[in-house]
Motif scaffolding. Structure first.
Motif, mmCIF file in Angstrom:
data_model
loop_
_atom_site.group_PDB
_atom_site.id
_atom_site.type_symbol
_atom_site.label_atom_id
_atom_site.label_comp_id
_atom_site.label_asym_id
_atom_site.label_seq_id
_atom_site.Cartn_x
_atom_site.Cartn_y
_atom_site.Cartn_z
ATOM 1 N N ILE A 1 2.946 1.461 -0.709
ATOM 2 C CA ILE A 1 3.733 2.491 -1.400
ATOM 3 C C ILE A 1 2.846 3.338 -2.308
ATOM 4 O O ILE A 1 2.852 4.571 -2.238
ATOM 5 N N THR A 2 2.061 2.679 -3.167
ATOM 6 C CA THR A 2 1.309 3.414 -4.188
ATOM 7 C C THR A 2 0.079 4.123 -3.641
ATOM 8 O O THR A 2 -0.302 5.186 -4.151
ATOM 9 N N ALA A 3 -0.553 3.567 -2.620
ATOM 10 C CA ALA A 3 -1.776 4.178 -2.082
ATOM 11 C C ALA A 3 -1.499 5.005 -0.831
ATOM 12 O O ALA A 3 -1.916 6.149 -0.724
ATOM 13 N N ASP A 4 -0.782 4.428 0.139
ATOM 14 C CA ASP A 4 -0.562 5.139 1.392
ATOM 15 C C ASP A 4 0.456 6.266 1.252
ATOM 16 O O ASP A 4 0.325 7.311 1.889
ATOM 17 N N VAL A 5 1.501 6.053 0.438
ATOM 18 C CA VAL A 5 2.545 7.067 0.285
ATOM 19 C C VAL A 5 2.256 7.991 -0.895
ATOM 20 O O VAL A 5 2.202 9.211 -0.758
ATOM 21 N N GLU A 6 2.046 7.389 -2.080
ATOM 22 C CA GLU A 6 1.882 8.208 -3.287
ATOM 23 C C GLU A 6 0.457 8.722 -3.485
ATOM 24 O O GLU A 6 0.234 9.611 -4.308
ATOM 25 N N LYS A 7 -0.498 8.127 -2.780
ATOM 26 C CA LYS A 7 -1.898 8.565 -2.859
ATOM 27 C C LYS A 7 -2.442 8.490 -4.288
ATOM 28 O O LYS A 7 -3.145 9.385 -4.754
#
Length: 643
Positions: free
Chosen positions: A167-173
Motif C-alpha cells: 500500500i505505502t510503497a507500490d500504491v502511494e509511492k
C-alpha cells in the motif's frame, strides 16, 4: 568532487540466501547475541548497529581474502539477520524481567506479587527462582508459550509488513527516507569484495573513522572504566544532559535535556530537512513554552518542583500530553486513511498493477497467504486469551476490535509515517488505557497475548530489499533458517547470564539502576486493574483527545496555507510533547548539512553521501562497543576463576 550515481532500481532481483548467509546466521546467533545481551544488562544500550556492521565487515573481509565476492543481496541478508538475531537478544529476555518483577519490592509492596500467573513466571518462592535456573521444570510452560508467541509474532510481522508495503510503497509511492542507509551501506561493502571501490566506500570509511573516534570517548571509556573501577567514567553524559531541575526555577515543568550524541547530528543530515525542522519546532515549543504555561494555569498537578527529566516527562504526559498525543495521532490516521481511499478511488497506479499485481521477478508473497497468516495468528491470540485468563470477563468485542480494527489501523499509520519521515508514530498508552477501561479485574491481563501490535516498522525492510534488488523470497528462507538458531542461542545465553549472577545486581549496573524504576511504573499500571487505583483512567481525557485532533487539522491547514512541505506537518506531530534531547542535535545536523555541505558538494550529491556516512558512523561506534563487550566478558570470566 566525487561523481556519484544513485542506487539503480532497474537491475534484476537476485536471491540473497546462500551457504554464506547461513554461516553468518550461526555466527550472529552464537557470537554476537551474547554480546548484545551483556551490553544491554551493563549499559542498557545493546550493540545496536554494531551487530549488523561488524558482521558484514567480517564476512566481506573473509570473502576478499578467499578470493571470492559477496553479492549485494547477500550483504543485505547478513545485515537483516544481524538485526533480527543480535539486536533483540532473542525472545527469552522477557522471562528474566518477569522473574525480577514477581519478586521485586514494588510488586510485594503493592500486594500483587502472589497473583502473577504461573504460565508467565513461576511463583516467587519457587526453587526455580531462588536457584536462578531457567532450565527447571516450572519454567517449561512460560518457555513454550514464549516460543509459540515469538514464532507467531515473526510470521505476522513479516506478512503484515509486506501488505503494508504494497500500500505505502507500490500504491502511494512514499519515499522511506531512512531505507537507503542500509541499502547504500550494503552496496558499499559489497563493492569492496569485488575490488571496485567507489565513492561509497570512501564515504563509508570517513563515517567509520568518525564513529571510531567518537565511540571511543562516548562508549569505550565508560565500558573500560566500568570493568576496571567500581564506578564508570562518562566523559560525555549518557544518554543526555539533564538540566531539568535547574531550569525549573525559570521554566517550571520544562523538559530541559539535550543529547550530545554525534549520531543524532549525523542522522539529522540524513532525514528530510522539513521533517527535522518540524520536529524541532514542536519539541522545543512543547518543552520550553507550552509546559511552563500549562503549569502556571494549574493543568499539570502531578508535576512537583525538583523533579528530574524522566519524572517530569511522565507527569506532564499523564496530565496533558498523553491525551493530546492520542488525538494528534488519530488526526494522522484520518489523513492517511483518506489519502489511501483517494488513491484507490482515482485508481492511481492500479492500471500499472502496483496493488493487484506486483512487479515481475521480485519474489513477492501472495496476498492470500498474508491474510491467512494474520487471521490465524489473531485467532490463536484470541483463543489463548480466553483459555489463559481465569476470569471470563474480558470483553470479546475488545479482542475482536484489537484484531480487526486497532492493529491494522495503528500499523498502517506507523508504516505511513515511516514512509514519509523515517520514524513511526506512537499511540501512547493505547494498550494500558484500553485494558483499564475494559473493566477487567486481575493482574494476569497485563501478560495476556492480546492481538494488539504495531507491524508498521517492518514495512521499511521491504523497501530496503527493493533498493538492494533482493528477492522477497530470500526473507522467508532466512526467517525459517534463523528460527531454531535464535531460540536455542537466546535460551542458552539468557540462562547463563542469569545463573552466574542475579539480575539485577551490581554486576549488571544498568539493571541495578533502571529496573527498579521500571518495575515501579509497571506495578502502578497493573494495580489499576485490581480496583485499588484509577489515576490512569483519570489521565485519559476525551476533551483533550478531541483537542489533539483539532490541533492536528489546524496545523495541517496552517502549513498548507503557508506553503510549507507536508513533511513539516508530520514533523510537528511527531515532536508534539516530546523530549527535545534528540531533536536539538538533529536540527543542528540538518542546518550544518544544508548550509555547509550542500553548497560544497551539491544538493543531489550530498543527499547520496549522507546515508553511506551514517552507515559508516554506526559501524565505527559498533566496533568500539564490541571491543568493550569483549574486554568486559573476559575480565568477568577471569575474576570469577577460583585461582
Amino acid at each position: 568532487m566525487i561523481v556519484s550515481e544513485p542506487l539503480r532500481e532497474d537491475l534484476e532481483f537476485r536471491d540473497g540466501f546462500s551457504i554464506r548467509t547461513m554461516i553468518g546466521a550461526i555466527f550472529v546467533g552464537f557470537v554476537m547475541m551474547p554480546g548484545t545481551i551483556y551490553l544491554g544488562l551493563v549499559a542498557g544500550s545493546g550493540l545496536g548497529p554494531a551487530a549488523q556492521w561488524v558482521t558484514i565487515i567480517l564476512f566481506t573481509e573473509m570473502a576478499r581474502r578467499s578470493f571470492t565476492t559477496l553479492k549485494r543481496q547477500e550483504v543485505y541478508i547478513l545485515y537483516y539477520m544481524a538485526a533480527a538475531l543480535a539486536m533483540t537478544g532473542g525472545p527469552f529476555g522477557g522471562l528474566i524481567w518477569n522473574q525480577y518483577l514477581v519478586q521485586s519490592p514494588q510488586a510485594i509492596g503493592f500486594g500483587i506479587a502472589d497473583y502473577f500467573p504461573e504460565w508467565i513466571v513461576p511463583h516467587r518462592t519457587d526453587a526455580a527462582i531462588a536457584g536462578r535456573n531457567l532450565l527447571a521444570q516450572p519454567w517449561y510452560i512460560p518457555v513454550m508459550l514464549t516460543t509459540f508467541l515469538w514464532i507467531m509474532g515473526r510470521a505476522t510481522a513479516l506478512t503484515t509488513g509486506y501488505m503494508l508495503f504494497r500500500i505505502t510503497a507500490d500504491v502511494e509511492k512514499l519515499a522511506f527516507p531512512l531505507a537507503p542507509i542500509a541499502a547504500e551501506g550494503a552496496t558499499a561493502l559489497a563493492e569492496t569484495t569485488a575490488k571496485k571501490e567507489t565513492w561509497r566506500w570512501n564515504v563509508f570509511s570517513v563515517g567509520a573513522a568518525i564513529g571510531l573516534v567518537f565511540g571511543g570517548v562516548y562508549v569505550g571509556i565508560p565500558g573500560f572504566t566500568g570493568v576496571l573501577f567500581s564506578k564508570t567514567l562518562q566523559v560525555i553524559p549518557i544518554p543526555f544532559v539533564d538540566m531539568t531541575e535547574s531550569a525549573h526555577h525559570v521554566l517550571p515543568a520544562a523538559l530541559a535535556g539535550v543529547s550530545l550524541d554525534l549520531g543524532a547530528v549525523i542522522f539529522g543530515m540524513v532525514l528530510p530537512f522539513a521533517m527535522v525542522a518540524g520536529t524541532f519546532v514542536a519539541a522545543v515549543a512543547s518543552a520550553f513554552v507550552a509546559n511552563p504555561i500549562l503549569q502556571k494555569m494549574g493543568m499539570l498537578p502531578h508535576w512537583k518542583p525538583g523533579m528530574s527529566l524522566i519524572p517530569t516527562k511522565l507527569a506532564v504526559d499523564f496530565d496533558f500530553w498523553m491525551s493530546i498525543g492520542i488525538g494528534a495521532s488519530l488526526c494522522v490516521a484520518i489523513i492517511g486513511v483518506y489519502k489511501v481511499f483517494q488513491a484507490l478511488l482515482t485508481k492511481r497506479d492500479i492500471s500499472e498493477g502496483s496493488l493487484l499485481e506486483p512487479p515481475k521477478g521480485r519474489g513477492d508473497i501472495r496476498l492470500r497467504w498474508c491474510i491467512l497468516v494474520y487471521v490465524a495468528a489473531s485467532t490463536a491470540s484470541i483463543v489463548l486469551c480466553r483459555v489463559l485468563l481465569k476470569q471470563d470477563t474480558f470483553p470479546m468485542a475488545m479482542l475482536l476490535a484489537y484484531a480487526l480494527v486497532i492493529t491494522p489501523a495503528i500499523s498502517y499509520v506507523s508504516a505511513r509515517m515511516i514512509g514519509l519521515t523515517g520514524s513511526p508514530v506512537a499511540f501512547p498508552f493505547l494498550r494500558e488505557g484500553s485494558l483499564i477501561l475494559s473493566g477487567y479485574r486481575g493482574v494476569d491481563i497485563w501478560f495476556a497475548p492480546l492481538p494488539l501490535a504495531d507491524y508498521g516498522p517492518t514495512t521499511q525492510m521491504f523497501r530496503e530489499l527493493t533498493l538492494t534488488r533482493t528477492k522477497f523470497s530470500s526473507l522467508v528462507k532466512v526467517e525459517l533458517f534463523m528460527l531454531p538458531i535464535c531460540l536455542v542461542a537466546s535460551y542458552i545465553f539468557w540462562a547463563f547470564f542469569w545463573h552466574i549472577e542475579s539480575i539485577p545486581s551490581a554486576t549488571y549496573p544498568f539493571t541495578a539502576k533502571m529496573w527498579p524504576l521500571q518495575a515501579t511504573y509497571q506495578c502502578l499500571f497493573m494495580t489499576a486493574t485490581t480496583g485499588e487505583n484509577s489515576w490512569l483512567v483519570q489521565s485519559i481525557r476525551l476533551p483533550f483527545i478531541l483537542g489533539g485532533i483539532g490541533f492536528g487539522f489546524l496545523m495541517l491547514g496552517i502549513t498548507t496555507v503557508a506553503g510549507l512541505p507536508p513533511l513539516f506537518f508530520y514533523g510537528l506531530i511527531g515532536g508534539l510533547g516530546a523530549i527535545p534531547n534528540a531533536a536539538i542535535p538533529m536540527f543542528a545536523g540538518a542546518i550544518i548539512g544544508r548550509r555547509v555541505f550542500e553548497p560544497r558538494y551539491g544538493a543531489e550529491t550530498w543527499r547520496r553521501y549522507t546515508p553511506v556516512l551514517a552507515a559508516g558512523y554506526a559501524c565505527g561506534v559498533g566496533l568500539i562497543g564490541m571491543l568493550s563487550v569483549a574486554f568486559a566478558m573476559v575480565a568477568k570470566s577471569v575474576s570469577s576463576l577460583p585461582y
